[in-house]
Design a protein around this motif. Structure first.
Motif, mmCIF file in Angstrom:
data_model
loop_
_atom_site.group_PDB
_atom_site.id
_atom_site.type_symbol
_atom_site.label_atom_id
_atom_site.label_comp_id
_atom_site.label_asym_id
_atom_site.label_seq_id
_atom_site.Cartn_x
_atom_site.Cartn_y
_atom_site.Cartn_z
ATOM 1 N N ALA A 128 40.709 27.541 -17.134
ATOM 2 C CA ALA A 128 39.492 27.374 -16.332
ATOM 3 C C ALA A 128 38.700 28.672 -16.268
ATOM 4 N N ARG A 129 39.390 29.794 -16.186
ATOM 5 C CA ARG A 129 38.697 31.087 -16.146
ATOM 6 C C ARG A 129 37.933 31.320 -17.442
ATOM 7 N N GLN A 130 38.551 31.033 -18.572
ATOM 8 C CA GLN A 130 37.867 31.207 -19.854
ATOM 9 C C GLN A 130 36.689 30.258 -19.980
ATOM 10 N N ALA A 131 36.854 29.037 -19.496
ATOM 11 C CA ALA A 131 35.759 28.071 -19.560
ATOM 12 C C ALA A 131 34.567 28.538 -18.739
ATOM 13 N N ARG A 132 34.836 29.048 -17.543
ATOM 14 C CA ARG A 132 33.725 29.526 -16.708
ATOM 15 C C ARG A 132 33.051 30.735 -17.347
ATOM 16 N N ALA A 133 33.833 31.634 -17.917
ATOM 17 C CA ALA A 133 33.244 32.821 -18.545
ATOM 18 C C ALA A 133 32.308 32.427 -19.691
ATOM 19 N N LEU A 134 32.735 31.457 -20.511
ATOM 20 C CA LEU A 134 31.871 31.035 -21.608
ATOM 21 C C LEU A 134 30.654 30.298 -21.065
ATOM 22 N N ALA A 135 30.841 29.475 -20.049
ATOM 23 C CA ALA A 135 29.700 28.771 -19.458
ATOM 24 C C ALA A 135 28.667 29.757 -18.924
ATOM 25 N N GLU A 136 29.120 30.810 -18.273
ATOM 26 C CA GLU A 136 28.191 31.822 -17.768
ATOM 27 C C GLU A 136 27.465 32.526 -18.907
ATOM 28 N N ALA A 137 28.199 32.805 -19.998
ATOM 29 C CA ALA A 137 27.570 33.455 -21.145
ATOM 30 C C ALA A 137 26.499 32.562 -21.767
ATOM 31 N N ILE A 138 26.776 31.253 -21.814
ATOM 32 C CA ILE A 138 25.790 30.323 -22.375
ATOM 33 C C ILE A 138 24.543 30.277 -21.508
ATOM 34 N N THR A 139 24.738 30.157 -20.215
ATOM 35 C CA THR A 139 23.583 30.011 -19.327
ATOM 36 C C THR A 139 22.744 31.280 -19.250
ATOM 37 N N ARG A 140 23.347 32.409 -19.571
ATOM 38 C CA ARG A 140 22.574 33.656 -19.584
ATOM 39 C C ARG A 140 21.712 33.788 -20.836
ATOM 40 N N ILE A 163 25.195 20.280 -29.799
ATOM 41 C CA ILE A 163 26.176 20.895 -30.684
ATOM 42 C C ILE A 163 27.301 21.521 -29.859
ATOM 43 N N VAL A 164 28.480 21.549 -30.439
ATOM 44 C CA VAL A 164 29.651 22.105 -29.759
ATOM 45 C C VAL A 164 29.775 23.590 -30.059
ATOM 46 N N VAL A 165 30.125 24.360 -29.035
ATOM 47 C CA VAL A 165 30.426 25.782 -29.203
ATOM 48 C C VAL A 165 31.719 26.091 -28.440
ATOM 49 N N ASP A 166 32.446 27.080 -28.918
ATOM 50 C CA ASP A 166 33.633 27.510 -28.179
ATOM 51 C C ASP A 166 33.726 29.030 -28.068
ATOM 52 N N SER A 167 32.625 29.714 -28.424
ATOM 53 C CA SER A 167 32.607 31.172 -28.307
ATOM 54 C C SER A 167 31.170 31.658 -28.356
ATOM 55 N N THR A 168 30.957 32.881 -27.917
ATOM 56 C CA THR A 168 29.622 33.462 -28.025
ATOM 57 C C THR A 168 29.265 33.745 -29.476
ATOM 58 N N ILE A 184 18.294 24.715 -27.516
ATOM 59 C CA ILE A 184 19.313 23.925 -28.194
ATOM 60 C C ILE A 184 20.330 23.466 -27.154
ATOM 61 N N ARG A 185 20.621 22.183 -27.170
ATOM 62 C CA ARG A 185 21.622 21.623 -26.258
ATOM 63 C C ARG A 185 23.015 21.959 -26.781
ATOM 64 N N VAL A 186 23.893 22.432 -25.905
ATOM 65 C CA VAL A 186 25.239 22.781 -26.339
ATOM 66 C C VAL A 186 26.276 22.166 -25.401
ATOM 67 N N CYS A 187 27.450 21.960 -25.979
ATOM 68 C CA CYS A 187 28.609 21.432 -25.277
ATOM 69 C C CYS A 187 29.752 22.412 -25.465
ATOM 70 N N LEU A 188 30.407 22.765 -24.397
ATOM 71 C CA LEU A 188 31.539 23.695 -24.444
ATOM 72 C C LEU A 188 32.803 22.899 -24.775
ATOM 73 N N GLU A 189 33.534 23.353 -25.788
ATOM 74 C CA GLU A 189 34.795 22.679 -26.099
ATOM 75 C C GLU A 189 35.961 23.410 -25.455
ATOM 76 N N LEU A 190 36.721 22.645 -24.696
ATOM 77 C CA LEU A 190 37.922 23.155 -24.039
ATOM 78 C C LEU A 190 39.137 22.789 -24.873
ATOM 79 N N ASP A 191 39.995 23.766 -25.132
ATOM 80 C CA ASP A 191 41.256 23.486 -25.819
ATOM 81 C C ASP A 191 42.212 22.816 -24.847
ATOM 82 N N VAL A 192 42.734 21.652 -25.229
ATOM 83 C CA VAL A 192 43.656 20.938 -24.342
ATOM 84 C C VAL A 192 45.011 20.721 -25.013
#
Length: 395
Positions: free
Chosen positions: A164-176, A114-119, A136-144
């Protein structure tokens, strides 16, 4: 045999309205998408097809892998019928019942992302499933979208994750978060993939679009690569998805992208007639019967008001295709119970004759018909249900 004669002969036993798929056109379009993808695998966008038999047909071809779904409920159904083991839901979900069904289905959990773009999305999933929910498997959506100036936004309004900074911040939040596994990044450049760069009869608009797309792509390749690199420092990604029918070449040249997405190019709707580099063949058509002859040069068809979603503009209306030379009337358009068409070809039409129409968008015609007749040459090979014909509707 002329196209109209061939289609009329193939479907002579059916009373319109009905819809067909020209398999020669469909398969030819599928081959052309693979050619344009340049070796990148293509994930099929199911919303542009909405027919299980056609999705199976495409997935059996070399060059295609996985499905891009448009709802969790749809992905669960496609998993239940074993359509694919790789199902990406490309739009965020707030469907709690579908999330609970996903959590309860071990096979689907391995197949569906499933796609997520926020916590906030993570919070909603957790609220629906409880504290100790299965992974649950998740995919981060990047706004392009392209943002050349402050306050100027060119492209679809999708994810708030732009840098890129926002993408990394969300990725870290997901992995935590326990119960979530980050497996992919999706980045759909709608301002390139979904806007034809040569709109018929609008040369100035075409020039502006080409200028915009050139500069948007140049900015995007750098920013998407940086964002993917930042996310990969946090999580081991299985895929980076990008593109669409209109941008396969440019997205495929981006080294950060591992797979492409396409669906409309299989069908060839009218909104995809306005590209310089390619032109899909019309593969899905629907036939409407002539029921009135109100005046010379005019024939009135039964039904036909199958208006496409999006902007409420004339390009969202269906278009008369065969016989050639017919147009909708600007003051009536395509209607719920009747659709007048005008042109010299109308004088040769008799009551009961068919006029073949094209829809503006690829998949939405399937919401109007329970079945598609699959035509090869001048014969119907088989008749297959659409999602609607299988009793499925996903929004």
């Amino acid at each position: 045999m002329q196209p109209r004669t061939r289609l009329d002969a193939a479907t002579k036993e059916f009373d319109p309205p009905f819809a067909i798929v020209d398999l020669d056109a469909f398969d030819g379009n599928a081959d052309d998408l693979v050619r344009r993808a340049g070796g990148r695998p293509i994930r099929v966008a199911s919303k542009s097809v909405r027919v299980r038999a056609l999705l199976e047909r495409v997935l059996d071809r070399p060059g295609y892998a996985g499905v891009m779904c448009y709802s969790v409920a749809e992905a669960l159904w496609l998993s239940s019928v074993d359509l694919s083991e790789d199902l990406l839901v490309a739009y965020p979900t707030v469907d709690r019942a579908a999330l609970r069904a996903l959590a309860a289905d071990g096979v689907a959990r391995r197949r569906v992302t499933i796609v997520v773009d926020s916590t906030d999305h993570l919070d909603l999933v957790r609220a629906a499933l409880g504290e100790d929910h299965p992974e649950i498997r998740v995919c981060l959506e990047l706004d392009v979208s392209w943002r050349p100036l402050p306050g100027l936004h060119v492209g679809p309004r999708r994810s708030p994750v732009h840098t890129a900074r926002q993408a990394r911040a969300l990725a870290e939040a997901i992995t935590r978060r326990p119960g979530f596994r980050l497996v992919g990044v999706m980045a759909y450049e709608g301002q390139v993939a979904g806007l034809g760069d040569q709109p018929p009869g609008k040369p100035l608009r075409g020039a502006v679009l080409r200028w915009m797309q050139k500069h948007s792509v140049a900015e995007l390749v750098e920013r998407r690569s940086a964002a993917v690199h930042a996310v990969r420092q946090v999580a081991e990604l299985e895929f980076v998805n990008g593109g669409g029918t209109g941008s396969l070449e440019v997205t495929g040249a981006d080294p950060s992208v591992t797979e492409l997405a396409a669906g409309s190019g299989l069908v060839g709707p009218t909104l995809f007639d306005g590209y310089r580099g390619f032109r899909p063949r019309p593969a899905v058509l629907f036939a409407l019967p002539v029921v009135r002859r109100p005046a010379r040069g005019v024939a009135t068809l039964f039904a036909g008001g199958y208006i496409a979603s999006g902007t409420a503009t004339p390009d969202r209306q269906p278009t008369p295709y065969l016989p050639a030379g017919l147009k909708l009337l600007p003051l009536e358009g395509a209607g719920e119970v009747q659709t007048p068409v005008a042109g010299k070809a109308a004088d040769a039409l008799r009551l009961g004759d068919r006029v073949w129409m094209r829809h503006a968008k690829a998949g939405e015609a399937a919401e109007r018909f329970t079945h598609y007749h699959l035509v090869r040459g001048d014969a119907v090979e088989r008749t297959v249900p659409t999602y609607r014909g299988e009793g499925r509707s996903f929004g």
